[in-house]
Design an enzyme around this catalytic site. Structure first.
Site, PDB file in Angstrom:
ATOM      1  N   ASP A 124      12.469  -0.349 -16.245  1.00  0.00           N
ATOM      2  CA  ASP A 124      11.019  -0.415 -16.372  1.00  0.00           C
ATOM      3  C   ASP A 124      10.583   0.650 -17.373  1.00  0.00           C
ATOM      4  OD1 ASP A 124      10.984  -2.427 -14.559  1.00  0.00           O
ATOM      5  OD2 ASP A 124      10.100  -1.271 -12.922  1.00  0.00           O
ATOM      6  N   ASP A 174       8.108   2.608 -17.288  1.00  0.00           N
ATOM      7  CA  ASP A 174       7.408   3.770 -16.743  1.00  0.00           C
ATOM      8  C   ASP A 174       8.292   4.645 -15.861  1.00  0.00           C
ATOM      9  OD1 ASP A 174       7.672   2.042 -14.640  1.00  0.00           O
ATOM     10  OD2 ASP A 174       5.522   1.801 -14.267  1.00  0.00           O
ATOM     11  N   TRP A 226       4.118 -10.242  -9.920  1.00  0.00           N
ATOM     12  CA  TRP A 226       4.790  -9.053  -9.389  1.00  0.00           C
ATOM     13  C   TRP A 226       5.633  -9.348  -8.151  1.00  0.00           C
ATOM     14  CZ3 TRP A 226       5.069  -6.372  -4.874  1.00  0.00           C
ATOM     15  CH2 TRP A 226       5.667  -5.104  -4.958  1.00  0.00           C
ATOM     16  N   GLU A 231      11.642 -10.433  -7.691  1.00  0.00           N
ATOM     17  CA  GLU A 231      12.736 -10.752  -8.623  1.00  0.00           C
ATOM     18  C   GLU A 231      13.897  -9.767  -8.469  1.00  0.00           C
ATOM     19  OE1 GLU A 231      10.221  -8.927  -9.543  1.00  0.00           O
ATOM     20  OE2 GLU A 231      11.273  -7.301 -10.534  1.00  0.00           O
ATOM     21  N   ASP A 232      13.578  -8.522  -8.147  1.00  0.00           N
ATOM     22  CA  ASP A 232      14.665  -7.553  -7.944  1.00  0.00           C
ATOM     23  C   ASP A 232      15.445  -7.860  -6.662  1.00  0.00           C
ATOM     24  OD1 ASP A 232      12.377  -6.907  -6.542  1.00  0.00           O
ATOM     25  OD2 ASP A 232      12.441  -4.772  -6.964  1.00  0.00           O
ATOM     26  N   MET A 280       7.798   8.085 -11.844  1.00  0.00           N
ATOM     27  CA  MET A 280       7.122   6.917 -12.382  1.00  0.00           C
ATOM     28  C   MET A 280       5.766   7.345 -12.921  1.00  0.00           C
ATOM     29  SD  MET A 280       6.166   3.292 -10.635  1.00  0.00           S
ATOM     30  CE  MET A 280       4.401   3.513 -10.763  1.00  0.00           C
ATOM     31  N   HIS A 290       0.001   4.313 -12.726  1.00  0.00           N
ATOM     32  CA  HIS A 290      -0.819   3.358 -13.471  1.00  0.00           C
ATOM     33  C   HIS A 290      -1.471   2.364 -12.524  1.00  0.00           C
ATOM     34  CE1 HIS A 290       2.198   0.139 -12.917  1.00  0.00           C
ATOM     35  NE2 HIS A 290       3.075   1.134 -12.955  1.00  0.00           N
ATOM     36  N   ARG A 312      -2.411  -1.487 -11.455  1.00  0.00           N
ATOM     37  CA  ARG A 312      -1.665  -2.743 -11.556  1.00  0.00           C
ATOM     38  C   ARG A 312      -2.102  -3.467 -12.833  1.00  0.00           C
ATOM     39  NH1 ARG A 312       0.002  -5.479  -6.490  1.00  0.00           N
ATOM     40  NH2 ARG A 312       1.780  -4.230  -7.050  1.00  0.00           N
TER      41      ARG A 312
HETATM   42  C1  LIG Z   1       9.266  -4.997  -2.255  1.00  0.00           C
HETATM   43  O1  LIG Z   1       8.848  -3.768  -2.822  1.00  0.00           O
HETATM   44  C2  LIG Z   1       9.649  -3.309  -3.884  1.00  0.00           C
HETATM   45  C3  LIG Z   1       9.154  -1.937  -4.274  1.00  0.00           C
HETATM   46  O2  LIG Z   1       7.848  -1.923  -4.701  1.00  0.00           O
HETATM   47  C4  LIG Z   1       9.590  -4.307  -5.015  1.00  0.00           C
HETATM   48  O3  LIG Z   1      10.358  -3.861  -6.081  1.00  0.00           O
HETATM   49  C5  LIG Z   1      10.082  -5.647  -4.518  1.00  0.00           C
HETATM   50  O4  LIG Z   1      10.000  -6.610  -5.535  1.00  0.00           O
HETATM   51  C6  LIG Z   1       9.252  -6.086  -3.316  1.00  0.00           C
HETATM   52  N1  LIG Z   1       9.768  -7.326  -2.776  1.00  0.00           N
HETATM   53  C7  LIG Z   1       8.975  -8.299  -2.367  1.00  0.00           C
HETATM   54  C8  LIG Z   1       9.635  -9.508  -1.809  1.00  0.00           C
HETATM   55  O5  LIG Z   1       7.759  -8.232  -2.433  1.00  0.00           O
HETATM   56 MN   LIG Z   2       5.332   0.784 -12.478  1.00  0.00          MN
END
Ligand SMILES: *[C@@H]1O[C@H](CO)[C@@H](O)[C@H](O)[C@H]1NC(C)=O
Ligand SMILES: [Mn+2]
Length: 376
Positions: free
Chosen positions: A227, A229, A289, A292-293, A319, A322, A324
């Protein structure tokens, strides 16, 4: 009397039948759960992710600012100059093709760079400008490329930054990271993947694009996904690849210098080419948002990989605070999506990636690739 005992016998008989039936039911339920225990464990993991209970911990530890090692801060300015001077002597402005040639007659750099200084001071109070950063990092070549002069780097690393309208953050990133990455003796390039237009943001797809586009330019073997930031607070947290996928941003100030949850894989991570290809890259259909992670984590876990991490001390990072971003609202589909990663990952990933490059710009400190990734 006889009628009485016959009646109680009948009752006993029925009670026994019921007990036997219940036993059978119990056994079958046990068997079913046993057989599906893997699935259940998997669902449990996802449950933890979807709850996302842990809120950013606002409490900053008191010793945090004083932790900064004064020696570290000093050599932070000092260490790179040695590299810089040598570079200035014989290579005023090399054509970028030079980087493509294999490095000859050089010893491999040591496993751990001798230039590292440890904890660093990181703050975002004073604005930085590109000219200043450029002057302070003369060894960084056109397009944000660097490799050590005196040894052959252990790894060729492409750093991929998903981006849109965060120029101020990018300046801080370049200001802090270029000196760190040089001290880490990496053969690296910085790729800022800029999502064109004003459609909803797609972080993971931009990361896929970065992987493909960086490989067109150089034979990278390791990819760091960061990222814009997030700034590491210790240069021993090396931005390279390991035998397992690596999560680098393990103790962020945003989360009170703790991991928000064990499966967290967001922020900064690294993967070798092999690791990345094993999971078919990243999902392309997380618009907005979040999640995906977690999908990437599920991909890794389902392929039997585990997460490698630096210690909490070396993995500290900050970080830049900021608001959203506009057009990056929380994705309402994310919980449903991460519950089905294993079913979707074979079809959705690097093998289904489509996008259009709008523009490639080579700046002194980074390569900016503007892409049209489409919309949901
Ligand atoms: C849960 O929170 C983390 C940290 O902010 C974020 O990276 C992740 O994508 C979130 N997962 C969901 C399913 O919202
Ligand atoms: Mn950020």
């Amino acid at each position: 009397m006889a009628a009485d005992s016959a009646a109680s016998f009948g009752l006993l008989h029925r009670v026994c039948k019921l007990v036997v039936l219940l036993c059978l039911l119990h056994i079958s339920v046990t068997v079913v759960f046993y057989v599906r225990s893997l699935d259940i464990r998997f669902a449990f993991v996802q449950n933890q992710q979807s709850h996302n209970i842990t809120q950013p911990n606002q409490v900053l530890t008191n010793d945090f600012p004083s932790r900064t090692d004064p020696k570290g801060a000093e050599s932070y300015k000092g260490a790179p100059t040695e590299v810089q001077q040598r570079d200035q002597e014989d290579e005023p402005k090399p054509p970028e093709q030079k980087t493509e040639e294999p490095v000859k007659k050089l010893e491999k750099c040591p496993e751990t760079s001798p230039l590292l200084v440890g904890p660093l001071r990181v703050d975002f109070n004073t604005p930085v400008d590109l000219e200043q950063i450029k002057k302070e990092n003369p060894a960084v070549r056109h397009g944000g490329r660097f490799r050590p002069r005196d040894c052959k780097a252990q790894q060729k690393v492409a750093i991929i930054i998903p981006f849109r309208k965060r120029d101020e953050h990018l300046r801080y990133w370049l200001y802090y990271l270029h000196p760190i990455l040089q001290r880490q003796q990496l053969d690296y390039g910085v790729y800022v993947i800029n999502q064109d237009g004003d459609e909803i943001f797609n972080r993971a797809k931009l990361l896929n694009v970065g992987y493909v586009e960086a490989l067109k330019e150089y034979d990278y073997e390791c990819f760091v996904f960061s990222d814009v930031d997030l700034i590491p607070m210790d240069d021993r947290n090396t931005y390279k690849c390991f035998s397992q996928p690596r999560h680098l941003s393990v103790s962020m100030d945003k989360f009170g210098f703790r991991l928000p949850y064990n499966q967290y894989f967001g922020g900064v991570s690294s993967m070798s080419k092999d690791q990345y290809l094993k999971i078919n890259g990243f999902p392309n259909n997380y618009w907005g948002w979040g999640g995906e992670d977690d999908d990437i984590y599920n991909r890794l876990a389902s392929k039997g990989m585990s997460i490698s991490r630096p210690s909490g001390e070396q993995g500290k990072c900050r970080m830049i605070r900021h608001q959203r971003d506009k057009k990056n609202e929380p994705n309402p589909q994310r919980f449903d999506r991460i519950a089905h990663t294993r079913q979707t990952m074979a079809k959705d990933g690097i093998n289904s990636l489509s996008y259009e490059v709008v523009k490639i710009e080579k700046f002194d400190l980074f390569t900016k690739i503007t892409v049209d990734v489409g919309k949901p």
